[in-house]
Write a protein that holds these residues in place. Structure first.
Motif, PDB file in Angstrom:
ATOM      1  N   LEU A 231       0.888  -1.160   0.000  1.00 14.11           N
ATOM      2  CA  LEU A 231       0.000   0.000   0.000  1.00 14.11           C
ATOM      3  C   LEU A 231       0.925   1.208   0.000  1.00 14.11           C
ATOM      4  CD1 LEU A 231      -3.049   0.840   0.224  1.00 14.11           C
ATOM      5  CD2 LEU A 231      -2.595   1.206   2.658  1.00 14.11           C
ATOM      6  N   ASP A 232       0.924   1.964  -1.071  1.00 16.62           N
ATOM      7  CA  ASP A 232       1.946   2.999  -1.247  1.00 16.62           C
ATOM      8  C   ASP A 232       1.526   4.339  -0.655  1.00 16.62           C
ATOM      9  OD1 ASP A 232       3.528   1.123  -2.481  1.00 16.62           O
ATOM     10  OD2 ASP A 232       2.732   1.559  -4.465  1.00 16.62           O
ATOM     11  N   GLY A 233       1.096   4.290   0.605  1.00 21.97           N
ATOM     12  CA  GLY A 233       0.609   5.472   1.289  1.00 21.97           C
ATOM     13  C   GLY A 233      -0.891   5.363   1.494  1.00 21.97           C
ATOM     14  N   LEU A 234      -1.481   6.405   2.077  1.00 23.72           N
ATOM     15  CA  LEU A 234      -2.933   6.447   2.180  1.00 23.72           C
ATOM     16  C   LEU A 234      -3.505   6.756   0.800  1.00 23.72           C
ATOM     17  CD1 LEU A 234      -3.335   8.147   5.659  1.00 23.72           C
ATOM     18  CD2 LEU A 234      -3.050   5.727   5.062  1.00 23.72           C
ATOM     19  N   ARG A 235      -4.824   6.974   0.711  1.00 21.53           N
ATOM     20  CA  ARG A 235      -5.467   6.976  -0.599  1.00 21.53           C
ATOM     21  C   ARG A 235      -4.770   7.874  -1.622  1.00 21.53           C
ATOM     22  NH1 ARG A 235     -11.673   8.805  -2.152  1.00 21.53           N
ATOM     23  NH2 ARG A 235     -11.474   8.372  -4.389  1.00 21.53           N
ATOM     24  N   GLU A 236      -4.497   9.121  -1.261  1.00 22.41           N
ATOM     25  CA  GLU A 236      -3.941  10.045  -2.255  1.00 22.41           C
ATOM     26  C   GLU A 236      -2.553   9.615  -2.713  1.00 22.41           C
ATOM     27  OE1 GLU A 236      -3.174  14.839  -2.894  1.00 22.41           O
ATOM     28  OE2 GLU A 236      -4.188  14.116  -1.091  1.00 22.41           O
ATOM     29  N   GLY A 237      -1.707   9.234  -1.761  1.00 19.12           N
ATOM     30  CA  GLY A 237      -0.361   8.821  -2.123  1.00 19.12           C
ATOM     31  C   GLY A 237      -0.355   7.530  -2.921  1.00 19.12           C
ATOM     32  N   ASN A 238      -1.130   6.537  -2.463  1.00 14.31           N
ATOM     33  CA  ASN A 238      -1.205   5.251  -3.154  1.00 14.31           C
ATOM     34  C   ASN A 238      -1.693   5.416  -4.590  1.00 14.31           C
ATOM     35  OD1 ASN A 238      -1.432   2.059  -2.853  1.00 14.31           O
ATOM     36  ND2 ASN A 238      -3.298   2.767  -3.865  1.00 14.31           N
ATOM     37  N   ASP A 239      -2.741   6.197  -4.766  1.00 16.15           N
ATOM     38  CA  ASP A 239      -3.373   6.300  -6.083  1.00 16.15           C
ATOM     39  C   ASP A 239      -2.614   7.189  -7.058  1.00 16.15           C
ATOM     40  OD1 ASP A 239      -5.231   4.563  -5.184  1.00 16.15           O
ATOM     41  OD2 ASP A 239      -6.895   5.972  -5.060  1.00 16.15           O
ATOM     42  N   ARG A 240      -1.504   7.743  -6.631  1.00 17.54           N
ATOM     43  CA  ARG A 240      -0.628   8.458  -7.561  1.00 17.54           C
ATOM     44  C   ARG A 240       0.266   7.484  -8.327  1.00 17.54           C
ATOM     45  NH1 ARG A 240       0.032  14.009  -6.932  1.00 17.54           N
ATOM     46  NH2 ARG A 240      -0.979  14.919  -5.089  1.00 17.54           N
ATOM     47  N   VAL A 241       0.539   6.335  -7.736  1.00 14.13           N
ATOM     48  CA  VAL A 241       1.525   5.429  -8.333  1.00 14.13           C
ATOM     49  C   VAL A 241       1.022   4.003  -8.528  1.00 14.13           C
ATOM     50  CG1 VAL A 241       3.500   6.738  -7.473  1.00 14.13           C
ATOM     51  CG2 VAL A 241       2.527   4.922  -6.046  1.00 14.13           C
ATOM     52  N   ARG A 242       0.064   3.590  -7.717  1.00 11.66           N
ATOM     53  CA  ARG A 242      -0.413   2.201  -7.760  1.00 11.66           C
ATOM     54  C   ARG A 242      -1.726   2.197  -8.505  1.00 11.66           C
ATOM     55  NH1 ARG A 242       1.984  -1.853  -5.683  1.00 11.66           N
ATOM     56  NH2 ARG A 242       0.944  -3.730  -4.934  1.00 11.66           N
ATOM     57  N   LEU A 243      -1.661   1.863  -9.794  1.00  9.18           N
ATOM     58  CA  LEU A 243      -2.776   2.108 -10.702  1.00  9.18           C
ATOM     59  C   LEU A 243      -3.315   0.828 -11.323  1.00  9.18           C
ATOM     60  CD1 LEU A 243      -1.128   5.106 -12.619  1.00  9.18           C
ATOM     61  CD2 LEU A 243      -2.583   5.225 -10.584  1.00  9.18           C
ATOM     62  N   THR A 244      -4.552   0.941 -11.808  1.00  8.90           N
ATOM     63  CA  THR A 244      -5.127  -0.122 -12.630  1.00  8.90           C
ATOM     64  C   THR A 244      -4.588   0.026 -14.048  1.00  8.90           C
ATOM     65  OG1 THR A 244      -7.011   1.228 -13.287  1.00  8.90           O
ATOM     66  CG2 THR A 244      -7.234  -0.069 -11.253  1.00  8.90           C
ATOM     67  N   LYS A 245      -4.875  -0.932 -14.902  1.00  8.47           N
ATOM     68  CA  LYS A 245      -4.416  -0.842 -16.289  1.00  8.47           C
ATOM     69  C   LYS A 245      -5.001   0.362 -17.012  1.00  8.47           C
ATOM     70  CE  LYS A 245      -3.408  -5.725 -17.131  1.00  8.47           C
ATOM     71  NZ  LYS A 245      -3.721  -6.931 -17.927  1.00  8.47           N
ATOM     72  N   SER A 246      -6.184   0.798 -16.578  1.00 12.87           N
ATOM     73  CA  SER A 246      -6.820   1.956 -17.220  1.00 12.87           C
ATOM     74  C   SER A 246      -6.400   3.275 -16.584  1.00 12.87           C
ATOM     75  CB  SER A 246      -8.346   1.815 -17.148  1.00 12.87           C
ATOM     76  OG  SER A 246      -8.777   1.751 -15.793  1.00 12.87           O
ATOM     77  N   GLY A 247      -5.500   3.201 -15.583  1.00 13.68           N
ATOM     78  CA  GLY A 247      -4.990   4.425 -14.972  1.00 13.68           C
ATOM     79  C   GLY A 247      -5.736   4.881 -13.740  1.00 13.68           C
ATOM     80  N   GLY A 248      -6.679   4.094 -13.260  1.00 11.12           N
ATOM     81  CA  GLY A 248      -7.447   4.463 -12.076  1.00 11.12           C
ATOM     82  C   GLY A 248      -6.732   4.105 -10.791  1.00 11.12           C
ATOM     83  N   GLY A 249      -7.236   4.635  -9.677  1.00 15.27           N
ATOM     84  CA  GLY A 249      -6.664   4.341  -8.372  1.00 15.27           C
ATOM     85  C   GLY A 249      -7.004   2.933  -7.912  1.00 15.27           C
ATOM     86  N   THR A 250      -6.202   2.418  -6.998  1.00 10.42           N
ATOM     87  CA  THR A 250      -6.371   1.033  -6.535  1.00 10.42           C
ATOM     88  C   THR A 250      -6.631   0.929  -5.037  1.00 10.42           C
ATOM     89  OG1 THR A 250      -3.980   0.819  -6.178  1.00 10.42           O
ATOM     90  CG2 THR A 250      -4.817   0.194  -8.355  1.00 10.42           C
ATOM     91  N   PHE A 251      -6.676   2.048  -4.342  1.00 10.09           N
ATOM     92  CA  PHE A 251      -6.740   2.026  -2.883  1.00 10.09           C
ATOM     93  C   PHE A 251      -7.902   1.178  -2.373  1.00 10.09           C
ATOM     94  CE2 PHE A 251      -8.057   3.731   1.256  1.00 10.09           C
ATOM     95  CZ  PHE A 251      -6.856   3.693   1.954  1.00 10.09           C
ATOM     96  N   PHE A 252      -9.091   1.406  -2.902  1.00 10.79           N
ATOM     97  CA  PHE A 252     -10.262   0.708  -2.382  1.00 10.79           C
ATOM     98  C   PHE A 252     -10.264  -0.767  -2.773  1.00 10.79           C
ATOM     99  CE2 PHE A 252     -11.913   5.144  -2.348  1.00 10.79           C
ATOM    100  CZ  PHE A 252     -12.082   5.232  -0.970  1.00 10.79           C
ATOM    101  N   GLN A 253      -9.689  -1.115  -3.925  1.00 10.99           N
ATOM    102  CA  GLN A 253      -9.570  -2.524  -4.294  1.00 10.99           C
ATOM    103  C   GLN A 253      -8.645  -3.254  -3.314  1.00 10.99           C
ATOM    104  OE1 GLN A 253      -8.862  -3.446  -8.493  1.00 10.99           O
ATOM    105  NE2 GLN A 253      -9.388  -1.338  -9.022  1.00 10.99           N
TER     106      GLN A 253
END
Length: 479
Positions: A231-253
């Motif tokens: 988990l690359d940080g909390l939601r904002e930090g994680n979703d800047r770098v840890r992405l789905t193939k379509s470029g979306g955030g992954t935090f909630f998944q």
């Protein structure tokens, strides 16, 4: 080495020093042996910058305390005979380890690379970034079949049996290994049914957790599979770098997977965080607070080892040390690749195999869906194939050469480094990627590891001075 008061000795040129006030940590950059000593001991060593006898420094009659202190300096190779060649001695020790390599006795860890694919596309991904520099990414076999996994397990266990080992470590890696969950489940059941009465198993899996369902969580718990997830940080930090193939955030998944584990009463005891330029400024104590609230005891923080951040090294060092101290106060450990050299100081290269990781130490074999063998699941260096697994560690093989060429003191790029014997070139993936992309960032990573090692040792020195100041008293202080 036996102490001879009338013989000429010198301070080894490989003695390294980190100082804090009137006390220092010294160690041998090839052999290790870290010691906390007062500055007077360092001054005593400095008096041997030229060949000098012990008696000329302390007199002909040594006290028992003097003798014990000097014998310890000799034992750790801080003080050596004037004709002693540290590097030649190391080479002799390393030659003696060739037999272990070619016998296969070093191998104790198997990674099944279950999938060359992933349902995420993280911006820094070691797996895909490094694979894109090789032909692994083009291989049509993306997922491991059960027959390949079974054959690999059988041969791996045969190697262990041949050396009297009774505990098997098997990791499921990728890509995202849970894309092949039915095969993983088969392997777990096969190992228990076929070998459970003979061998103990330690299973682990590296997963992004997004595919963990309540049913999968229960089975992972049943087989006591150790779960490593990120988990690359909390939601904002994680979703800047840890992405789905379509470029979306992954935090909630990711959170859904973590929650499934908690519902199965099999929660994670830690997470891994990867830092790039995109999420560096989001990284702070909040990730430690988040982990503590969930009962976690380990938050691994790694700086992107493939591309290596362009943020000033002093800023990276300062932030990591601040978070590390904050976490320690709450009972949370914060390691990373950057802490490996300092950790390796706890073992001497002379007495045991010290290396940056199990791959370069020769402990691991990683087998991909096509049956190719690597030292690390992220590596592009092929060490053999499943069809030749019986002899893949024989003299002259790729495995033999790979491990031999990573022995302490062998790598030219490391010679003269203050942590040569503790780092040994750092992460091999960093080197592979740097060679493939013709970048020079490996030098930046080396500088980063050196600075982190110095800061960790300073921190340990401050703690030792507070907790056990009597450790700093030695006989050579009285000279």
């Amino acid at each position: 080495m036996a102490l001879n008061p009338t013989a000429a000795y010198m301070k080894s040129p490989f003695v390294q020093v980190v100082q804090n006030g009137d006390s220092v940590v010294i160690w041998h950059s090839l052999f290790g042996y870290p010691k906390i000593v007062p500055i007077e001991t360092l001054e005593f060593l400095e008096s041997f910058s030229e060949p000098t006898t012990i008696s000329s420094q302390l007199g002909d009659e040594l006290t028992e305390e003097d003798r014990e202190a000097i014998e310890e300096l000799l034992r750790c190779y801080f003080l050596v005979p004037d004709d002693f060649d540290d590097r030649a001695f190391l080479e002799e020790q390393m030659r003696g380890r060739e037999a272990e390599i070619v016998s296969g006795s070093l191998i104790d860890y198997l990674e099944l690379i279950m999938s060359e694919a992933c349902n995420f596309r993280c911006t820094y991904c070691i797996h895909f970034n490094n694979l894109e520099t090789s032909d692994r990414i083009k291989n049509p076999k993306k997922f491991m079949r059960f027959d390949t996994a079974k054959e690999t397990v059988d041969w791996y266990l045969e190697i262990l049996r041949g050396h009297g080992k009774r505990v098997a470590e098997i990791n499921f890696g990728g890509g995202e290994p849970l894309l092949t969950w039915p095969v993983i489940k088969q392997v777990l059941e096969y190992c228990r049914a076929t070998y459970g009465s003979e061998l103990g198993f330690r299973f682990s899996i590296n997963t992004n957790a997004s595919l963990i369902t309540p049913e999968i969580a229960v089975i992972l718990k049943e087989h006591r599979v150790e779960i490593a997830s990120s988990l690359d940080g909390l939601r904002e930090g994680n979703d800047r770098v840890r992405l789905t193939k379509s470029g979306g955030g992954t935090f909630f998944q990711i959170m859904r997977g973590f929650e499934a584990l908690e519902q199965a009463e099999y929660p994670l005891d830690g997470i891994a965080v990867t830092v790039t330029e995109k999420n560096f400024h989001e990284l702070d104590e909040s990730i430690i607070d988040w982990a503590v609230a969930r009962g976690m005891k380990n938050v691994r923080i790694d700086i992107d080892v493939v591309d290596i951040v362009e943020i000033p090294i002093e800023d990276v060092v300062a932030k990591l040390m601040h978070i590390r101290r904050y976490a320690a106060a709450q009972g949370v450990d914060v390691p990373g690749f950057w802490s490996r050299p300092a950790e390796n100081l706890n073992e001497s290269t002379i007495e045991s195999r010290v290396a940056f990781c199990g791959a370069v130490r020769g402990n691991s074999m990683c087998v991909g869906p096509s049956g190719n063998i690597y030292g690390c699941g992220y590596s592009t260096t092929q060490l053999g194939n499943l069809s030749e697994i019986q002899s893949f560690h024989a003299p002259g093989t790729a495995y033999h050469r790979f491990v031999r060429d990573h022995l302490t003191g062998v790598m030219e790029m490391c010679k003269g480094c203050m942590i040569e014997g503790q780092c040994g070139g750092g992460c091999n993936i960093t080197q592979e990627f740097a060679r493939a992309t013709k970048t020079a960032k490996i030098e930046r990573m080396c500088d980063f590891y050196r600075r982190m090692t110095q800061e960790i040792l300073r921190e340990q020195l401050r703690e030792a001075m507070v907790q056990e100041p009597e450790l700093l008293q030695t006989a050579t202080e009285r000279r």
